[in-house]
Write a protein that holds these residues in place. Structure first.
Motif, PDB file in Angstrom:
ATOM      1  N   GLN A 140       0.646  -1.205   0.154  1.00 42.65           N
ATOM      2  CA  GLN A 140      -0.081  -0.168  -0.450  1.00 42.65           C
ATOM      3  C   GLN A 140       1.156   1.049   0.001  1.00 42.65           C
ATOM      4  O   GLN A 140       2.443   1.491   0.761  1.00 42.65           O
ATOM      5  CB  GLN A 140      -0.725   0.326   1.416  1.00 42.65           C
ATOM      6  N   ASP A 141       0.360   2.437  -0.975  1.00 43.65           N
ATOM      7  CA  ASP A 141       1.095   3.650  -0.197  1.00 43.65           C
ATOM      8  C   ASP A 141       1.030   4.572   0.847  1.00 43.65           C
ATOM      9  O   ASP A 141       0.000   4.107   1.053  1.00 43.65           O
ATOM     10  CB  ASP A 141       0.130   4.555  -1.429  1.00 43.65           C
ATOM     11  N   GLU A 142       1.795   4.811   1.393  1.00 41.51           N
ATOM     12  CA  GLU A 142       2.483   4.805   3.017  1.00 41.51           C
ATOM     13  C   GLU A 142       1.345   5.870   2.772  1.00 41.51           C
ATOM     14  O   GLU A 142       1.273   6.535   3.991  1.00 41.51           O
ATOM     15  CB  GLU A 142       3.455   5.267   3.395  1.00 41.51           C
ATOM     16  N   ALA A 143       1.674   7.305   2.038  1.00 41.81           N
ATOM     17  CA  ALA A 143       0.375   8.788   2.248  1.00 41.81           C
ATOM     18  C   ALA A 143      -0.373   7.928   1.722  1.00 41.81           C
ATOM     19  O   ALA A 143      -1.402   9.178   3.238  1.00 41.81           O
ATOM     20  CB  ALA A 143       0.572   9.976   1.187  1.00 41.81           C
ATOM     21  N   VAL A 144      -1.311   7.068   1.288  1.00 45.89           N
ATOM     22  CA  VAL A 144      -2.594   6.690   1.253  1.00 45.89           C
ATOM     23  C   VAL A 144      -2.631   5.851   2.812  1.00 45.89           C
ATOM     24  O   VAL A 144      -4.420   6.191   3.462  1.00 45.89           O
ATOM     25  CB  VAL A 144      -3.717   5.933  -0.314  1.00 45.89           C
ATOM     26  N   LEU A 145      -1.900   5.118   3.029  1.00 49.65           N
ATOM     27  CA  LEU A 145      -2.304   4.405   4.569  1.00 49.65           C
ATOM     28  C   LEU A 145      -2.674   5.571   5.558  1.00 49.65           C
ATOM     29  O   LEU A 145      -3.549   5.200   6.435  1.00 49.65           O
ATOM     30  CB  LEU A 145      -1.544   3.976   4.561  1.00 49.65           C
ATOM     31  N   ALA A 146      -1.878   6.386   5.546  1.00 54.25           N
ATOM     32  CA  ALA A 146      -1.552   7.622   6.631  1.00 54.25           C
ATOM     33  C   ALA A 146      -3.291   8.719   6.367  1.00 54.25           C
ATOM     34  O   ALA A 146      -3.777   8.665   7.581  1.00 54.25           O
ATOM     35  CB  ALA A 146      -0.877   8.540   6.550  1.00 54.25           C
ATOM     36  N   ARG A 147      -3.507   8.426   5.571  1.00 55.45           N
ATOM     37  CA  ARG A 147      -4.774   9.143   5.300  1.00 55.45           C
ATOM     38  C   ARG A 147      -6.148   8.288   5.923  1.00 55.45           C
ATOM     39  O   ARG A 147      -6.814   9.069   6.571  1.00 55.45           O
ATOM     40  CB  ARG A 147      -5.146   9.874   4.203  1.00 55.45           C
ATOM     41  N   ALA A 148      -5.564   7.230   5.912  1.00 61.48           N
ATOM     42  CA  ALA A 148      -6.707   6.236   5.838  1.00 61.48           C
ATOM     43  C   ALA A 148      -6.624   6.002   7.690  1.00 61.48           C
ATOM     44  O   ALA A 148      -7.991   5.954   8.503  1.00 61.48           O
ATOM     45  CB  ALA A 148      -6.695   4.415   5.135  1.00 61.48           C
ATOM     46  N   ALA A 149      -5.832   6.202   7.897  1.00 58.66           N
ATOM     47  CA  ALA A 149      -5.273   5.674   9.556  1.00 58.66           C
ATOM     48  C   ALA A 149      -5.778   6.892   9.742  1.00 58.66           C
ATOM     49  O   ALA A 149      -6.262   6.742  11.385  1.00 58.66           O
ATOM     50  CB  ALA A 149      -4.239   5.720   9.690  1.00 58.66           C
ATOM     51  N   ALA A 150      -5.881   7.742   9.540  1.00 60.40           N
ATOM     52  CA  ALA A 150      -6.541   9.267  10.672  1.00 60.40           C
ATOM     53  C   ALA A 150      -7.721   9.091   9.958  1.00 60.40           C
ATOM     54  O   ALA A 150      -8.293   9.968  11.617  1.00 60.40           O
ATOM     55  CB  ALA A 150      -5.650  10.544   9.728  1.00 60.40           C
ATOM     56  N   ILE A 151      -8.787   8.602   9.625  1.00 59.37           N
ATOM     57  CA  ILE A 151      -9.769   8.831   9.384  1.00 59.37           C
ATOM     58  C   ILE A 151     -10.392   7.594  11.212  1.00 59.37           C
ATOM     59  O   ILE A 151     -11.121   7.575  11.532  1.00 59.37           O
ATOM     60  CB  ILE A 151     -10.608   8.750   7.843  1.00 59.37           C
ATOM     61  N   ALA A 152      -9.741   6.482  10.372  1.00 56.25           N
ATOM     62  CA  ALA A 152      -9.967   5.437  11.467  1.00 56.25           C
ATOM     63  C   ALA A 152      -9.855   5.533  13.050  1.00 56.25           C
ATOM     64  O   ALA A 152     -10.541   4.398  13.230  1.00 56.25           O
ATOM     65  CB  ALA A 152      -8.883   4.112  10.810  1.00 56.25           C
ATOM     66  N   ARG A 153      -9.252   6.559  12.991  1.00 61.08           N
ATOM     67  CA  ARG A 153      -9.576   6.815  14.288  1.00 61.08           C
ATOM     68  C   ARG A 153     -10.205   7.368  15.092  1.00 61.08           C
ATOM     69  O   ARG A 153     -10.235   7.472  16.079  1.00 61.08           O
ATOM     70  CB  ARG A 153      -7.604   7.943  14.595  1.00 61.08           C
ATOM     71  N   ALA A 154     -10.952   7.571  14.115  1.00 58.79           N
ATOM     72  CA  ALA A 154     -12.817   8.022  14.595  1.00 58.79           C
ATOM     73  C   ALA A 154     -13.474   6.972  15.325  1.00 58.79           C
ATOM     74  O   ALA A 154     -14.498   7.177  15.619  1.00 58.79           O
ATOM     75  CB  ALA A 154     -13.177   9.186  13.928  1.00 58.79           C
ATOM     76  N   SER A 155     -13.095   5.522  15.432  1.00 54.09           N
ATOM     77  CA  SER A 155     -13.489   4.738  15.583  1.00 54.09           C
ATOM     78  C   SER A 155     -12.926   3.512  15.635  1.00 54.09           C
ATOM     79  O   SER A 155     -12.484   3.372  16.125  1.00 54.09           O
ATOM     80  CB  SER A 155     -14.141   3.630  13.655  1.00 54.09           C
ATOM     81  N   ARG A 156     -14.587   2.409  17.032  1.00 50.10           N
ATOM     82  CA  ARG A 156     -13.723   1.434  17.427  1.00 50.10           C
ATOM     83  C   ARG A 156     -13.806   0.197  17.424  1.00 50.10           C
ATOM     84  O   ARG A 156     -13.220  -0.950  17.457  1.00 50.10           O
ATOM     85  CB  ARG A 156     -14.183   1.401  18.708  1.00 50.10           C
ATOM     86  N   HIS A 157     -13.887  -0.246  15.694  1.00 50.48           N
ATOM     87  CA  HIS A 157     -14.181  -0.858  15.252  1.00 50.48           C
ATOM     88  C   HIS A 157     -12.784  -1.552  15.031  1.00 50.48           C
ATOM     89  O   HIS A 157     -11.922  -1.070  14.974  1.00 50.48           O
ATOM     90  CB  HIS A 157     -15.094  -0.608  14.024  1.00 50.48           C
ATOM     91  N   PRO A 158     -12.927  -3.132  14.941  1.00 53.62           N
ATOM     92  CA  PRO A 158     -11.866  -3.580  14.696  1.00 53.62           C
ATOM     93  C   PRO A 158     -10.640  -3.535  14.017  1.00 53.62           C
ATOM     94  O   PRO A 158      -9.701  -3.200  14.299  1.00 53.62           O
ATOM     95  CB  PRO A 158     -12.656  -5.076  15.626  1.00 53.62           C
ATOM     96  N   LEU A 159     -11.297  -3.240  12.800  1.00 52.97           N
ATOM     97  CA  LEU A 159     -10.940  -3.446  11.745  1.00 52.97           C
ATOM     98  C   LEU A 159      -9.764  -1.744  11.470  1.00 52.97           C
ATOM     99  O   LEU A 159      -8.788  -1.983  11.489  1.00 52.97           O
ATOM    100  CB  LEU A 159     -11.398  -3.431  10.143  1.00 52.97           C
ATOM    101  N   ALA A 160     -11.361  -0.613  12.035  1.00 54.74           N
ATOM    102  CA  ALA A 160     -10.577  -0.193  11.957  1.00 54.74           C
ATOM    103  C   ALA A 160      -8.967   0.606  12.850  1.00 54.74           C
ATOM    104  O   ALA A 160      -7.838   1.496  12.807  1.00 54.74           O
ATOM    105  CB  ALA A 160     -11.467   0.848  11.931  1.00 54.74           C
ATOM    106  N   GLN A 161      -9.544  -0.014  14.156  1.00 58.09           N
ATOM    107  CA  GLN A 161      -8.022  -0.460  15.253  1.00 58.09           C
ATOM    108  C   GLN A 161      -6.455  -1.016  14.755  1.00 58.09           C
ATOM    109  O   GLN A 161      -5.932  -0.705  14.600  1.00 58.09           O
ATOM    110  CB  GLN A 161      -8.639  -1.038  16.384  1.00 58.09           C
ATOM    111  N   ALA A 162      -7.094  -2.192  13.764  1.00 55.41           N
ATOM    112  CA  ALA A 162      -6.834  -2.766  12.730  1.00 55.41           C
ATOM    113  C   ALA A 162      -5.328  -1.160  12.289  1.00 55.41           C
ATOM    114  O   ALA A 162      -4.154  -1.807  11.646  1.00 55.41           O
ATOM    115  CB  ALA A 162      -6.700  -3.524  12.884  1.00 55.41           C
ATOM    116  N   LEU A 163      -6.118  -0.571  10.977  1.00 55.55           N
ATOM    117  CA  LEU A 163      -5.311  -0.197  10.800  1.00 55.55           C
ATOM    118  C   LEU A 163      -5.048   1.170  11.114  1.00 55.55           C
ATOM    119  O   LEU A 163      -3.580   1.344  10.947  1.00 55.55           O
ATOM    120  CB  LEU A 163      -6.442   0.819   9.391  1.00 55.55           C
TER     121      LEU A 163
END
Length: 780
Positions: A522-545
């Motif tokens: 995965q592209d590191e920049a894309v991964l970083a932007r997705a992880a920034a959004i994922a921080r708003a959720s407690r879903h197990p997959l979001a937390q793994a991201l």
């Protein structure tokens, strides 16, 4: 309705007219009903509460309930704990709890108070837990109420309980020492009488008097543990085994004194004192064995005793008792120090949690992870924030569960209790019949008839029958705890031993429940932007991201759409359908899409627990066929089932379907063991024949389960089944031995084939055999 509205006269029929109507102490000259004004006031208080039934059902030491003058004493308000709902809770150790009637009086007296929500007392632990609405200062009023009834209270702690138990143990040891010393000296005198065939009557008479001078004080002093218990039983109108022992000892001593007065050829002071020594030795050993069997709770509570280093706001340290620490305090945990309290670390920590979970390898905890009390710091010193006071922490909660499981009565325990209650009156009847037949029918001397009747009283042992199952249950619960399994139900072991089918959840049970991102370039920049959004959720997959890219800050303006994903305006992160793609076959995928750009898939894997295949194979070896029920997608469930060696599996199963499957198995005559960890498993766990939840399960799942696996993995579950089956086999052995012993022993005593000394030896040995056999349950 308040108990204050149901006042009725208090019956004191169980007490002698010469005894105090409240505490039972003997009245002095000029006293009519009460020995002091305190007892008179306590009697009136009991009557006013409508609890007069207490006097007819109690078994208490004379004078044990005598109220003392109220002194300022200790302020109990600081020991009250404010609950989340605003109520107050207080735990006290209560001195004077001697029987079930005392427990009943304490609970009912407190329940009569309008602001008290609950009051629960434990006889074995002498612990009282009371909750009420209102201010913490009300604790002193409730304690004063108990003191007016004759009970003495103090803040509960393991140290107070140990001090009480030690005092009881010292009293038994002291009585045993007196009996052993007296019996050895009398035995020397008796041997001289036995071998002195040509001894003159005067010399023999003198030796008998010497034996009496030693034996009578020994019988009176060393036998007090039995006499006091027998007197309580008489006052309560219920015969007990100690009553049979007391009658046997006193009858033997009285008969010996009669023979001494008339210069008979033989006396039995040696038998009476040796009998007491053997019985007391058996009681001491029995107490030690049962204390060893129940030491799991004591060991658990001991882990939270000691000093801790509290970090003050100015950065300085102070050493305080762990009990004085409150939630929110910061403490320093030095290298090699044990964590006395639950908390959250401010930095990474390496802990050995073997004391509570049984894990043999230290585990790394990241900053912010919850830290378990009882673990040992194997790394550098760190500070942590306490999340619960000692009385509210995980160690105290586990101790309460263990106490409940050890004291509760399963099916076999109830059977043994009922049998022992009916057995004691029957024994007294057989002893009376033995005396009548030998004296009236066989025309034997009354001394011979009395000796045989005494042997019947002494050789019978409902103690072994009463201990047959509880001892096994206590040992098994303690053994399972040391292996990382917490038993929370009274009948769990009985049901676990008969389970014949295992139903397993997937996520968090067979798998670790912590999905990890599969690296696919995965592209590191894309991964970083997705992880920034994922921080708003407690879903197990979001937390793994987030774990894959932990340093990114939280994105702004993120809105969570339940069941679908996260919307950040121009970007979305969530299910494939939420981002305009067809659903994923394995269900372990998140899709990230920015505007009209190309969607990016992030695939995850939930790693199976290392011991899952071996545990499933071990269950099969014990006769439990396993099946897998999961709400996950078909692809993920099939993969885990294949890796774990489970042939039967179902995917997309919701909570209702899981419960229906359990019901169908039970309808087909199966006895399913359900293992699950989530809220969606709670209904199936409650409906199963027996249930277990793994480490890390939700509170709801653990509450619905009969067993909680404290260590990571499932390896402890097959071992728990083996111990449960062994425990049931040993319980049956104990019951069979107890019944066979009494069936054989009573006729032998009635036929005059045993002496009082031999009867005492055999009786004491039978109880020890049962307890020692029960200890085998912990060695499976």
């Amino acid at each position: 309705m308040s108990l204050l509205g149901r006042a009725r006269p208090v019956s004191s029929a169980a007490l002698s007219p010469a005894c105090c109507a409240h505490c039972g102490a003997r009245l002095a000259a000029g006293q009519e009903r009460f020995c002091c004004s305190g007892c008179e006031g306590a009697h009136a208080l009991v009557a006013g509460l409508g609890l007069g039934a207490f006097y007819g059902r109690r078994e208490t030491e004379a004078g044990a309930l005598r109220p003392e003058a109220l002194a300022p004493g200790l302020d109990l308000a600081p020991f009250a704990v404010t609950q989340r709902d605003g109520t107050q809770r207080l735990e006290l150790i209560v001195s004077g709890l001697t029987c079930g009637a005392c427990v009943w009086l304490v609970e009912q007296a407190l329940a009569a108070e309008p602001d008290v929500l609950s009051a629960r007392a434990s006889l074995s632990a002498r612990r009282l837990t009371v909750t009420w609405r209102g201010e913490a200062g009300r604790a002193n009023d409730l304690a004063a109420l108990l003191q007016r009834l004759g009970f003495r209270v103090a803040p509960w702690s393991p140290a107070c309980l140990r001090a009480t138990e030690d005092a009881e143990g010292r009293a038994l040891i002291r009585a045993l020492g007196i009996a052993a010393f007296g019996s050895m000296n009398i035995m020397l005198i008796s041997v001289a009488v036995w071998v002195g065939g040509d001894m003159g009557p005067a010399l023999r008479h003198g030796l008998h008097w010497l034996a009496a001078l030693i034996g009578m004080p020994v019988v009176l002093l060393a036998g007090m543990p039995f006499y006091s218990s027998a007197w309580r039983a008489i006052r309560a109108g219920r015969p007990s085994m100690d009553l049979a022992v007391s009658l046997g000892v006193l009858a033997t001593a009285g008969m010996s004194l009669s023979e001494t007065l008339r210069n008979g050829p033989y006396t039995w002071f040696d038998g009476a004192t040796m009998l007491l020594a053997l019985l007391l030795a058996g009681r001491v050993f029995d107490r030690a064995a049962r204390r060893r069997a129940r030491q799991s709770v004591a060991e658990l509570l001991a882990l939270q005793e000691g000093l801790v280093s509290r970090v003050l706001p100015d950065g300085h340290m102070e050493a305080v008792q762990a009990e004085a620490i409150a939630a929110g305090d910061r403490v320093l945990v030095s290298a090699g120090e044990r964590l006395r309290l639950d908390g959250v670390a401010t930095t990474d920590a390496l802990l050995d949690a073997a004391a509570t979970t049984g894990e043999s390898v230290p585990r790394n905890f990241a900053a912010g992870d919850p830290l378990p009390a009882g673990a040992v710091n194997m790394g550098a010193a760190f500070t942590m924030t306490v999340t619960a006071a000692a009385r509210d922490g995980s160690l105290a909660a586990m101790a309460r569960l263990l106490e409940r499981a050890e004291q509760a009565k399963g099916r076999f325990v109830a059977i043994a209790d009922r049998a022992s209650r009916f057995y004691v009156p029957a024994v007294h009847a057989v002893a009376a019949l033995t005396f009548a037949v030998w004296w009236g029918v066989l025309d034997a001397p009354w001394q011979v008839a009395l000796v045989n009747a005494v042997c019947v009283l002494l050789i019978t042992c409902p103690c072994a029958l009463a201990l047959a199952v509880p001892a096994v249950q206590v040992v098994s619960v303690g053994a399972l705890f040391r292996r990382g399994v917490l038993v929370t139900s009274a009948t769990a072991l009985e049901r676990l031993a008969t389970a014949d089918h295992a139903v397993l959840d997937k996520t968090g049970t067979l798998t670790e429940g912590r999905p990890v991102l599969i690296p696919e370039g995965q592209d590191e920049a894309v991964l970083a932007r997705a992880a920034a959004i994922a921080r708003a959720s407690r879903h197990p997959l979001a937390q793994a991201l987030v774990r894959a890219c932990p340093d990114v800050p939280l994105a702004e303006g993120v809105r969570e759409v339940p069941g679908q994903g996260l919307d950040a305006g121009t970007a979305r992160l969530g299910s494939p359908a939420f981002c305009g793609l067809p659903p994923s076959a394995d269900g372990m995928t998140l899709v990230f899409r920015e505007g009209s750009g190309e969607p990016v898939r992030f695939r995850f894997a939930d790693r199976m627990r290392d011991d899952a295949p071996a545990s499933v194979a071990a269950l099969a070896g014990l006769g439990l066929d396993a099946e897998l029920l999961s709400g996950d997608a078909e692809g993920a469930v099939a993969a885990i089932a294949w890796q774990a060696g489970i042939a039967e599996w179902r995917a997309g199963v919701d909570p209702v379907a899981k419960q229906a499957r359990i019901a169908a198995l039970k309808a087909a005559g199966r006895r399913p063991l359900m293992v699950g960890d989530g809220i969606n498993d709670a209904a199936a766990l409650a409906a199963a024949h027996v249930s277990a939840s793994p480490a890390g399960a939700t509170d709801l799942a653990q509450t619905a389960s009969d067993l909680v696996l404290q260590r990571e993995g499932l390896a402890a579950l097959p071992e728990a089944i083996r111990i449960a089956r062994r425990a049931q086999a040993i319980a049956r052995e104990n019951i069979g031995f107890s019944l066979l012993y009494n069936v054989l022993a009573v006729p032998m005593a009635a036929l005059g084939l045993v002496t009082p000394l031999l009867a005492a030896v055999v009786m004491a040995s039978s109880s020890l055999v049962v307890v020692l056999n029960a200890l085998r349950a912990g060695k499976a």
